[in-house]
Design an enzyme around this catalytic site. Structure first.
Site, short mmCIF file in Angstrom:
data_model
loop_
_atom_site.label_atom_id
_atom_site.label_comp_id
_atom_site.label_asym_id
_atom_site.label_seq_id
_atom_site.Cartn_x
_atom_site.Cartn_y
_atom_site.Cartn_z
N LYS A 92 4.15 5.44 5.42
CA LYS A 92 3.44 4.17 5.41
C LYS A 92 3.19 3.64 6.81
O LYS A 92 2.80 2.48 6.99
CB LYS A 92 4.22 3.15 4.57
CG LYS A 92 4.33 3.60 3.10
CD LYS A 92 5.09 2.61 2.26
CE LYS A 92 5.15 3.10 0.81
NZ LYS A 92 5.84 2.16 -0.07
N ARG A 146 12.79 -3.51 -8.01
CA ARG A 146 11.40 -3.10 -8.24
C ARG A 146 11.25 -2.67 -9.69
O ARG A 146 12.16 -2.07 -10.27
CB ARG A 146 11.00 -1.95 -7.31
CG ARG A 146 11.09 -2.26 -5.81
CD ARG A 146 10.07 -3.27 -5.31
NE ARG A 146 8.69 -2.87 -5.57
CZ ARG A 146 7.97 -2.09 -4.75
NH1 ARG A 146 8.50 -1.61 -3.66
NH2 ARG A 146 6.72 -1.79 -5.06
N PRO A 191 0.84 -1.21 0.00
CA PRO A 191 0.00 0.00 0.00
C PRO A 191 0.88 1.25 0.00
O PRO A 191 1.88 1.31 0.70
CB PRO A 191 -0.76 -0.10 1.32
CG PRO A 191 -0.58 -1.48 1.81
CD PRO A 191 0.66 -2.02 1.19
N GLU A 192 0.49 2.25 -0.79
CA GLU A 192 1.23 3.51 -0.80
C GLU A 192 0.63 4.43 0.27
O GLU A 192 -0.41 4.12 0.86
CB GLU A 192 1.19 4.13 -2.19
CG GLU A 192 1.70 3.13 -3.24
CD GLU A 192 2.47 3.76 -4.40
OE1 GLU A 192 2.96 4.88 -4.26
OE2 GLU A 192 2.60 3.08 -5.43
N ASN A 210 5.86 2.62 -5.64
CA ASN A 210 6.24 2.42 -7.04
C ASN A 210 5.40 3.21 -8.05
O ASN A 210 5.91 3.74 -9.03
CB ASN A 210 6.17 0.92 -7.34
CG ASN A 210 7.19 0.52 -8.39
OD1 ASN A 210 7.95 1.37 -8.87
ND2 ASN A 210 7.18 -0.73 -8.77
#
Ligand SMILES: [Zn+2]
Length: 295
Positions: free
Chosen positions: A52, A285, A2-3, A204
């Site tokens: 986060k 990533r 989760p961002e 991301n």
């Protein structure tokens, strides 16, 4: 993972759904039994997100909550809210039946019931529930977090001190602080944006889309990003992430069919210049950019 916008949505949900009310805390899975016992019966008195990290304050003294629950969802964590029909926040954030993790999804199946006194009776825990918080009208179940611990106020401040500024907070001097942290390093800008000590809460998708919108190549060293570009990256991140808090989804193009300019669009033509979008691995990533718009 989760961002940051999802964690800010969660803090609002906790405040709206449980704020000021005593909660029954337990660990159906057992792994957090001692921590849950420290919170059991105390009212929720604060809910804050920083990057986060989610901090829920319990109990109270004149100087702030008595103790804090710190949760980081990591790759697999999620909070699932279930409750009666009255268990819904003004932001319709997810409740009464919603799971918030990598994405917001509706919850099907057993979602609890109401007893003869009108009190909510939670459903049987589904999966390994680390922590269950139950209020009068609903409950929140935490599964699969990478961090879940009870901390003191000073310990909470220590965690936050290690993080970079959060684009979703209105801290004074944050844009300048972010620009300074980007420009102090020779590491690639694409890697710096994912570094939680440079900007807290960026993941991301926001990384790829903000670099595209600002025309910055992800491989450009941080020290070669101008102060003006760094500040534009900051305001772009803040704008995209605020929209995410409002809507619960990430959409940087404003189009329904193609929500992203470059994220997960490798090989497809850039929406602005037609150049095929590139993909590469950066620090394990997936990274996406347009060589035409981000030379
Ligand atoms: Zn392009």
């Amino acid at each position: 993972m989760p961002e940051g916008h999802s964690i800010h949505r969660l803090s609002r949900a906790f405040d709206e759904l449980f704020g000021g009310t005593p909660l029954a805390a337990s660990s159906p899975q057992g792994r957090f039994a001692a921590g849950a016992a420290l919170l059991d019966g105390l009212p929720l008195t604060a809910a804050e997100a920083y990057g986060k990290q989610l901090f829920l304050g319990f109990g109270g003294t004149p100087t702030g909550p008595e103790r804090w629950l710190r949760v980081h969802l990591g790759l697999y964590g999620a909070w699932t809210f279930t409750g009666t029909d009255s268990f819904a926040g003004p932001h319709a954030i997810g409740a009464p039946r919603r799971r918030i993790g990598e994405a917001d999804t509706a919850v099907a199946g057993d979602t609890g019931s109401v007893d003869d006194d009108g009190r909510f009776v939670p459903p049987a825990p589904r999966g390994a529930v680390r922590l269950r918080l139950v209020g009068r009208d609903g409950c929140a179940d935490l599964t699969g977090p990478s961090a879940c611990e009870v901390v003191t106020g000073p310990e909470k401040r220590e965690v936050i001190a290690k993080l970079g500024p959060d684009p979703l907070r209105k801290d004074t001097g944050a844009a300048a602080e972010f620009a300074a942290r980007i420009r102090a390093r020779r590491v690639a800008a694409g890697a710096l944006l994912m570094d939680q000590t440079v900007a807290a809460g960026v993941g991301n998708i926001f990384r790829a889309e903000s670099l595209f919108l600002c025309g910055v190549n992800p491989y450009r060293p941080g020290r070669d990003v101008t102060d003006g570009e760094a500040r534009e990256l900051w305001t772009t991140l803040a704008r995209l992430m605020r929209r995410g808090v409002r809507t619960g989804t990430i959409n940087s193009t404003g189009r329904k069919t193609v929500p992203f300019f470059v994220y997960h669009r490798a090989g497809e033509p850039c929406l602005r210049c037609g150049t095929p979008v590139r993909e590469a691995l950066m620090q394990a990533r997936r990274l996406f950019w347009c060589p035409g718009c981000q030379p």
